[in-house]
Motif scaffolding. Structure first.
Motif, short mmCIF file in Angstrom:
data_model
loop_
_atom_site.label_atom_id
_atom_site.label_comp_id
_atom_site.label_asym_id
_atom_site.label_seq_id
_atom_site.Cartn_x
_atom_site.Cartn_y
_atom_site.Cartn_z
N GLU A 1 -41.80 68.22 -34.05
CA GLU A 1 -41.20 67.77 -35.31
C GLU A 1 -40.10 68.74 -35.73
O GLU A 1 -40.37 69.94 -35.92
CB GLU A 1 -42.29 67.69 -36.39
N THR A 2 -38.86 68.21 -35.80
CA THR A 2 -37.74 68.97 -36.37
C THR A 2 -37.43 70.27 -35.63
O THR A 2 -36.82 71.17 -36.19
CB THR A 2 -37.99 69.24 -37.89
N ALA B 1 -34.01 61.19 -37.23
CA ALA B 1 -35.14 61.17 -38.17
C ALA B 1 -36.38 60.67 -37.45
O ALA B 1 -36.28 59.90 -36.48
CB ALA B 1 -34.83 60.28 -39.36
N THR B 2 -37.54 61.12 -37.93
CA THR B 2 -38.83 60.76 -37.33
C THR B 2 -39.00 59.24 -37.20
O THR B 2 -39.43 58.75 -36.16
CB THR B 2 -39.97 61.32 -38.20
N ASP C 1 -38.80 65.49 -31.89
CA ASP C 1 -38.28 64.17 -32.26
C ASP C 1 -36.79 64.20 -32.63
O ASP C 1 -36.06 63.25 -32.40
CB ASP C 1 -39.13 63.52 -33.37
N HIS C 2 -36.35 65.30 -33.22
CA HIS C 2 -34.94 65.47 -33.58
C HIS C 2 -34.77 66.92 -33.97
O HIS C 2 -35.76 67.64 -34.09
CB HIS C 2 -34.52 64.56 -34.75
#
Ligand SMILES: [Zn+2]
Length: 543
Positions: A245-246, A282-283, A456-457
């Motif tokens: 995540e991120t 974005a997720t 994810d990004h």
């Protein structure tokens, strides 16, 4: 004393205006206060080094004002003037705050990202500064505008409405005709500029979100492959897919970052992939996209939701599939497989009642492996990773390697050193968690063991004035789209396999490769499998 009397008078005074005057005044307020960034971006886009067409640039605020007045008059339908216009002021102040402080702009995927975020995350953005900002530019002005009394009955207002629209239409025509070429060329070459028009871009995005999610009839569900099957049935397999995540690639020391953010996994012999791009910023886009057969260019959430994803196919082939979530949700990916969301109960020292540190996933995986004896297993672990803006809540205090950090949510008020330290702590902690997951895997009895981690990004940490993520993909900086990916497998002990992966790992890959790579890792033979897209296929066939 006199001063406070004056303020009191100002706050209680009633002004009488016509319907059209009221709409013009509010439009003027919206254009002047909230659309400076839009106007500045138009100026930037329209300015050429050899000459600047000042007349065109000067026309833009008037053009916007006339359009805003028309749109607001129609939105309020003559009757709901105050509710619609005053809400627009407050909404604009919130949007403007986000754009100004985080560089966020509001298109459909950003809205989807926000609406599919749980309220716990949304509250992490609340702080004194936001409240003061919204009060000063939104709530207070809205209150002052509410003191205006709009004169006349419905017929009088209807006439005023007509007059406003005729005037605004003439203004638009007078501006558009001589500058038609400029508007067309700036508009065509800079489509994203319109996302800055506050609050109308937000309203358009809202309309599109509602239309796509609620008003379009659902598509019939599509089974992609009725009979996928397992190759290599004799061997047992355990595959762990970790959805990060991120996490952005730039802050991994494995990527060449100068701070030691990967102190654990390199010792375990992981393979790091240095050129991986995400599907979205974005997720809500990236997570469903990476498990979908659709590639980034064809990704559409409506189509993706109405057809099987990689997990469905892998499950049908006979692999036991489980999704364990320590994030907001699996974004629809796990609806047809066994799934579990980690409960952030305070009784667990890794959780504070609202969030859990990602080490909780190590516990959950260990519990799952102790319980299940399926011969073929795929477990997807969804991390909270480096989710902002409260990065400091993503790692235990004892794991704050880089200090001073930034223990607050209004991250734009921390020094860039503090902010980077906090973010780097989340990456270092992710590395620790990954190493613990690999340790678990090493101790498993399965013949074939693999762990694939991909974020994810990415995230902006103030570069070019941008923070967080969710920027429209076409314009997004690489900090938001270049993601880390790492791989561990017991097969890396095989020299030929190891060397083959070593040669692959600097090639360009993306989330588009994840669907086939997962099918390959779990040894699933399917009509939907494209071996050329499987990152490990070339190496697996050799070993
Ligand atoms: Zn995300």
């Amino acid at each position: 004393m006199i001063m406070s009397m004056q303020i009191k008078q100002l706050l209680t005074k009633k002004w009488h205006v016509t319907y059209s005057q009221f709409v013009w005044l509010v439009s003027l307020y919206l254009v002047i206060v909230f659309n400076g960034l839009f106007l500045f971006n138009v100026f930037e886009a329209a300015s050429k080094p050899e000459h600047v067409d000042w007349l065109f640039i000067a026309s833009v605020p008037f053009f916007l004002l006339a359009l805003a007045a028309m749109v607001l008059s129609w939105l309020s339908l003559i009757t709901f003037v105050k509710p619609v216009l005053l809400t627009s002021i407050v909404v604009s102040s919130l949007l403007f705050y986000a754009t100004l402080n985080y560089g966020v702009i509001f298109d459909k995927s950003m809205l989807q990202n926000i609406l599919e975020t749980n309220s716990g995350e949304a509250f992490s953005y609340l702080n004194v500064q936001v409240i003061a900002f919204i009060t000063a530019l939104g709530v207070l002005p809205a209150y002052l505008f509410s003191r205006f009394e709009i004169v006349g009955n419905f017929r009088v207002r209807l006439k005023s409405f007509a007059l406003l629209n005729v005037t605004a239409f003439i203004a638009v025509a007078v501006i558009a005709v001589p500058f038609y070429k400029d508007y067309a060329s700036v508009g065509r070459n800079n489509r994203q500029l319109t996302s800055y028009i506050t609050p109308f871009a937000f309203y358009t995005a809202g309309y599109k979100y509602l239309r796509d999610n609620y008003f379009y009839p659902p598509l019939p569900f599509k089974v992609l492959d009725k009979t996928p099957h397992l190759l290599a049935k004799q061997q047992s397999s355990l595959t762990i897919m970790v959805v990060g995540e991120t996490a952005r690639a730039a802050n991994f020391s494995l990527q060449g970052y100068d701070k030691p953010t990967n102190q654990y996994t390199p010792k375990l012999g992981v393979k790091y992939f240095s050129d991986v791009s995400s599907c979205g910023t974005a997720t809500a886009i990236s997570v469903p996209c990476m498990f979908s057969r659709l590639d980034r260019n064809h990704y559409d959430s409506r189509i993706a939701q109405s057809q099987e994803n990689a997990l469905d196919i892998i499950q049908r082939s006979g692999v036991e599939v489980k999704w364990i979530d320590n994030n907001s949700s699996c974004k629809g990916v796990c609806v047809r497989v066994n799934s579990q969301t980690v409960e952030p109960t305070k009784s667990n020292p890794l959780c504070d009642g609202r969030y859990c540190f990602d080490e909780v996933l190590v516990e959950e995986l260990a519990a799952k492996l102790a319980k299940s004896h399926a011969k073929h297993q795929l477990v997807v672990l969804h991390m909270i990773g480096s989710h902002g803006p409260t990065y400091y809540r993503r790692y235990p205090e004892k794991d704050s390697k880089f200090l001073p950090d930034c223990p607050r949510s209004d991250i734009q008020n921390c020094s860039s050193e503090q902010l980077t330290n906090t973010y780097d702590n989340t990456i270092a902690y992710t590395d620790l968690v990954l190493s613990k997951l690999i340790n678990l895997l090493q101790n498993s009895q399965a013949d074939d063991k693999a762990l694939l981690y991909v974020s994810d990004h990415g995230e902006s940490l103030g570069e070019k004035g941008l923070y967080l993520h969710g920027f429209p993909y076409a314009l997004a900086p690489k900090e938001q789209t270049q993601v880390p990916m790492l791989f561990w497998s017991n097969k890396l002990a095989d020299t030929r396999f190891n060397q083959c992966i070593e040669q692959q790992r600097n090639q360009a890959f993306s989330h588009d490769n994840i669907f086939d790579t997962l099918l390959g890792l779990t040894h699933v033979q399917s009509t939907e499998y494209h071996p050329e897209q499987d990152i490990f296929n070339a190496c697996s066939t050799q070993s």
